[in-house]
Design an enzyme around this catalytic site. Structure first.
Site, PDB file in Angstrom:
ATOM      1  N   HIS A 186      -5.039  -2.925  -3.140  1.00 48.01           N
ATOM      2  CA  HIS A 186      -4.599  -1.942  -4.149  1.00 48.01           C
ATOM      3  C   HIS A 186      -4.474  -2.540  -5.542  1.00 48.01           C
ATOM      4  O   HIS A 186      -4.016  -1.878  -6.464  1.00 48.01           O
ATOM      5  CB  HIS A 186      -3.277  -1.302  -3.721  1.00 48.01           C
ATOM      6  CG  HIS A 186      -3.430  -0.469  -2.504  1.00 48.01           C
ATOM      7  ND1 HIS A 186      -3.884   0.830  -2.539  1.00 48.01           N
ATOM      8  CD2 HIS A 186      -3.240  -0.767  -1.197  1.00 48.01           C
ATOM      9  CE1 HIS A 186      -3.952   1.300  -1.310  1.00 48.01           C
ATOM     10  NE2 HIS A 186      -3.571   0.357  -0.475  1.00 48.01           N
ATOM     11  N   LYS A 207     -11.386   1.187  -2.478  1.00 48.17           N
ATOM     12  CA  LYS A 207     -10.321   1.785  -3.293  1.00 48.17           C
ATOM     13  C   LYS A 207     -10.793   1.886  -4.749  1.00 48.17           C
ATOM     14  O   LYS A 207     -11.616   2.732  -5.034  1.00 48.17           O
ATOM     15  CB  LYS A 207      -9.040   1.018  -3.055  1.00 48.17           C
ATOM     16  CG  LYS A 207      -8.520   1.423  -1.661  1.00 48.17           C
ATOM     17  CD  LYS A 207      -7.515   0.563  -1.021  1.00 48.17           C
ATOM     18  CE  LYS A 207      -7.238   1.148   0.367  1.00 48.17           C
ATOM     19  NZ  LYS A 207      -6.622   0.200   1.266  1.00 48.17           N
ATOM     20  N   SER A 213       0.792  -1.223   0.000  1.00 49.29           N
ATOM     21  CA  SER A 213       0.000   0.000   0.000  1.00 49.29           C
ATOM     22  C   SER A 213       0.826   1.276   0.000  1.00 49.29           C
ATOM     23  O   SER A 213       0.387   2.282  -0.550  1.00 49.29           O
ATOM     24  CB  SER A 213      -0.950   0.000   1.199  1.00 49.29           C
ATOM     25  OG  SER A 213      -0.236  -0.191   2.401  1.00 49.29           O
TER      26      SER A 213
HETATM   27  C1  LIG Z   1      -6.581   0.214   2.655  1.00 43.50           C
HETATM   28  C2  LIG Z   1      -6.136  -1.137   2.994  1.00 43.50           C
HETATM   29  C3  LIG Z   1      -6.883  -1.943   3.861  1.00 43.50           C
HETATM   30  C4  LIG Z   1      -8.033  -1.396   4.611  1.00 43.50           C
HETATM   31  O1  LIG Z   1      -9.153  -1.309   3.824  1.00 43.50           O
HETATM   32  P1  LIG Z   1     -10.331  -0.348   4.310  1.00 43.50           P
HETATM   33  O2  LIG Z   1     -11.486  -0.812   3.515  1.00 43.50           O
HETATM   34  O3  LIG Z   1      -9.891   1.018   3.988  1.00 43.50           O
HETATM   35  O4  LIG Z   1     -10.482  -0.576   5.773  1.00 43.50           O
HETATM   36  C5  LIG Z   1      -6.503  -3.236   4.041  1.00 43.50           C
HETATM   37  N1  LIG Z   1      -5.408  -3.725   3.438  1.00 43.50           N
HETATM   38  C6  LIG Z   1      -4.644  -2.983   2.628  1.00 43.50           C
HETATM   39  C7  LIG Z   1      -3.442  -3.578   1.982  1.00 43.50           C
HETATM   40  C8  LIG Z   1      -4.982  -1.658   2.395  1.00 43.50           C
HETATM   41  O5  LIG Z   1      -4.215  -0.898   1.641  1.00 43.50           O
END
Ligand SMILES: *Cc1c(COP(=O)(O)O)cnc(C)c1O
Length: 398
Positions: free
Chosen positions: A209, A238, A181
């Protein structure tokens, strides 16, 4: 009131401030998009994870609005009580179809999915092998499971295999982000999956991602590398542009999580409107034209910054927190929102600019950013640890 808590809070905050690690909130006055408005000023936004520009897509908004009119705002209870709706079930079927798995189960966020899945599946006596740069939610999920956690160096499959040989256990699994991330680089998933196969481990991946970004169907790195995994975590927050997350896998895994994942059992269900919006967004995400547009922007930015085109995330490591803050402030003055990322989100000494690009950006937006980032130069002399994560480079400017 004793004032004790106030004192504790101030103590911690001033320590953060002294180390340039204090953070603050900045409310947007606009939807999140290629352009955002903050404090009356329009900025070109290169900091969101809305990689396909779906967060404010009119069709997605319409789908959410229609479901909200039908189901109301709140879901009223956890899914197991009375919070489940046809919108939840329909989205889960769409997700399983999208991922090519038997089943999928929704969670209220990616954070909750990782906590819930890891702690439901693993416990004392089990061993989890975790990449050193895994997302905090995987780290916390591993801890919460009370399995033994063995951290292996970032992307280092050889060391991983040696550690697997040295750590027997009941149930064992490798746990990794597919696209990291804060670095934007990719896990060596095919090689990891071979280690799992050789030694009888399960593979748990977080495609947060990569969903909607990688693979010809947009399923993520697993699809791109032809790797099938045991537990696939994806987020709806995302590239899908909405909110919530899911675990895709077998029907038995879904049943287990519905019964045992505490973050699912003991938390109110997502609003139906969010589910309906996400289902609509999932349909749009599968349009290869949108993803091709994203990949054009990724290629353009990668070429301009001299970084690999692994994902929509680019990391320019600058070293100390104050240096990253100063770089971010300089870009802000020029009209670009590129947030500085500091510990504990990234390791000490690797504060950075994290640049994320979206299909919503125009070619000209990316061109302007590349030229605005010119002040960072190519000169390399800053003090931070070696080896840097791949996909990052050292820079220093006058
Ligand atoms: C953003 C992210 C999460 C968390 O997801 P949310 O839906 O924002 O809680 C989990 N794992 C990774 C690798 C992330 O980048």
């Amino acid at each position: 009131m004793s004032g004790l808590v106030d004192g504790w809070a101030k103590e911690t905050l001033s320590s953060l401030e002294a180390r340039h690690l204090k953070r603050s909130l900045e409310p947007l006055e606009s939807p999140v998009g290629a352009r955002v408005r903050i404090a009356g000023r329009e900025l070109l936004n290169f900091s969101s994870n809305d990689y396909l520009g779906l967060a404010n897509d009119p069709d997605v908004v319409d789908a959410g609005r229609a479901a909200m009119l039908r189901h109301g705002v709140g879901s009223g209870a956890s899914r197991l009580v009375v919070g489940d709706t046809t919108a939840h079930q329909s989205l889960e079927r769409a997700l399983a179809k999208f991922e090519g798995t038997e089943a999928a189960v929704l969670f209220n966020s990616g954070y909750a999915a990782n906590l819930g899945a890891l702690s439901a599946l693993f416990g004392p006596g089990d061993v989890l092998f975790s990449d050193a740069l895994n997302h905090a939610s995987l780290i916390d999920g591993c801890r919460l499971s009370r399995a033994q956690v063995v951290v292996y160096p970032h992307r280092d499959v050889e060391t991983l295999e040696a550690l697997v040989r040295a750590h027997p256990g009941q149930r064992r699994a490798v746990v990794t982000d597919t696209v990291f991330s804060m670095d934007g680089d990719r896990a060596p998933l095919a090689a990891i999956s071979q280690v799992c196969a050789r030694h009888g481990l399960a593979l748990v991946v977080d495609e947060a991602h990569a969903t909607g970004v990688l693979g010809s169907l947009g399923r993520g790195l697993g699809e791109l590398e032809g790797v099938t995994v045991d537990v696939h975590v994806g987020t709806l927050s995302k590239a899908v542009g909405c909110f919530g997350a899911y675990v895709a896998g077998s029907e038995a895994l879904r049943e287990l999580l519905i019964n045992r994942a505490r973050s699912l059992v003991f938390s109110t269900a997502l609003p139906a409107a969010v589910c309906a919006a996400a289902e609509r967004a999932l349909g749009k995400l599968q349009d290869p034209v949108v993803r091709a547009r994203l990949h054009q922007r990724i290629g353009q930015l990668a070429a301009g910054l001299g970084l690999p085109a692994d994902s929509a995330v680019f990391s320019v490591v600058l070293g100390e927190a104050d240096v990253a803050l100063a770089a971010s402030a300089r870009l802000r003055e020029a009209g670009f929102l590129v947030k500085a990322i500091r510990p504990p989100t990234v390791p000490e000494g690797t504060s950075r600019l994290r640049v994320s690009v979206s299909a919503a950006h125009e070619v000209g937006d990316v061109e302007r950013l590349i030229s605005a980032m010119g002040f960072l130069g190519g000169a390399v002399a800053s003090p931070h640890p070696d080896p840097l994560p791949t996909g990052t480079r050292k820079v220093e400017w006058a």
